[in-house]
Design an enzyme around this catalytic site. Sequence first.
Site, PDB file in Angstrom:
ATOM      1  N   SER A 165       4.319  32.686 -27.078  1.00 44.60           N
ATOM      2  CA  SER A 165       5.757  33.250 -27.387  1.00 44.60           C
ATOM      3  C   SER A 165       6.719  33.326 -25.998  1.00 44.60           C
ATOM      4  O   SER A 165       6.010  33.665 -25.174  1.00 44.60           O
ATOM      5  CB  SER A 165       5.679  34.525 -28.195  1.00 44.60           C
ATOM      6  OG  SER A 165       6.917  35.063 -28.436  1.00 44.60           O
ATOM      7  N   TYR A 193       2.602  42.949 -29.364  1.00 42.82           N
ATOM      8  CA  TYR A 193       2.739  41.510 -29.451  1.00 42.82           C
ATOM      9  C   TYR A 193       3.069  40.615 -27.941  1.00 42.82           C
ATOM     10  O   TYR A 193       2.410  39.752 -27.960  1.00 42.82           O
ATOM     11  CB  TYR A 193       4.055  41.082 -30.445  1.00 42.82           C
ATOM     12  CG  TYR A 193       4.304  39.569 -30.705  1.00 42.82           C
ATOM     13  CD1 TYR A 193       3.472  39.260 -31.695  1.00 42.82           C
ATOM     14  CD2 TYR A 193       5.149  39.026 -30.083  1.00 42.82           C
ATOM     15  CE1 TYR A 193       3.885  37.600 -32.132  1.00 42.82           C
ATOM     16  CE2 TYR A 193       5.530  37.733 -30.109  1.00 42.82           C
ATOM     17  CZ  TYR A 193       4.828  37.120 -31.321  1.00 42.82           C
ATOM     18  OH  TYR A 193       5.090  35.760 -31.518  1.00 42.82           O
TER      19      TYR A 193
END
Length: 279
Positions: free
Chosen positions: A142, A155
């Site tokens: 990501s 995250y």
Amino acid sequence: MTDSIIVPGRVAVITGTAKGIGAALARHLSNEGMLLSLFDRDEASLSALAASLKTECCVVTGDVSCIEDLTQLRDKTLEHFGEVALVVNNAGVKAGAGPWDAPEKWRQNLEINLLSAVSVQHLFVPVMLEAAVKGAIVNLGSKEGITTPPGNAAYSAGKAAMKVLTEQLAHELMKATSGRVTAHLLVPGYTWTDMNSPGLDEKMDAKPDEAWTASQVIDYFVAHFRAGDFYIICPDNAVSAELDKKRITWALQDIIENRPALSRWHPDYQDAFNQWVNC
């Protein structure tokens, strides 16, 4: 070195396949003639997807954070097909945790977003090393694991670790196989998926103009995978590849210039960042 991987008759294993990017990848690879081993905890959606595909599928329902379920995925894949060409660690969650939230929140996030990939590599890489054919591992990263914006520390930390894990994997595979088995980091941009927008219906809900569809991500991935790229960083309709490069460069320069952490979002540096990124 990846030209004989996405070809008819070879086998792809995909985690988190029931919806979103995983489902789009399964459809694309099926259209290319690959045989598929699909894994997700959503049994109904996974079975429906498998029934819609053109090629043979092995369907395994389970929890990606459970090593026993992933072991079943490996064993059933080998029993069903006898080989593995491509393994894609796609499963992930967005569930958040801040820097001083309870460890249990962090543990849940990291077990799915990071440690599941470690488990899959532990189970599948030895199989691929023993084979005398080309293969590849693809891990989903990501941009939040590269520029690490504030707001979801767990995250960002997990995806930053996924980047490092995949870099380490690529290097060790290069040493062990001289490029026969490779690793790649796929980094989507803003993508219209259930993970980013929980509860969405991809067929009924209107996609935001800024987002790419999951199919666009997969088309971009396949082209760059076939080119042999390790870092496959997708743009979207709002963020160009050039803007991504500038944001990544600024983040790395925080260390070189000894700026405050996450200076892109620091009030004393926002004007400087905006001027630099727009020059």
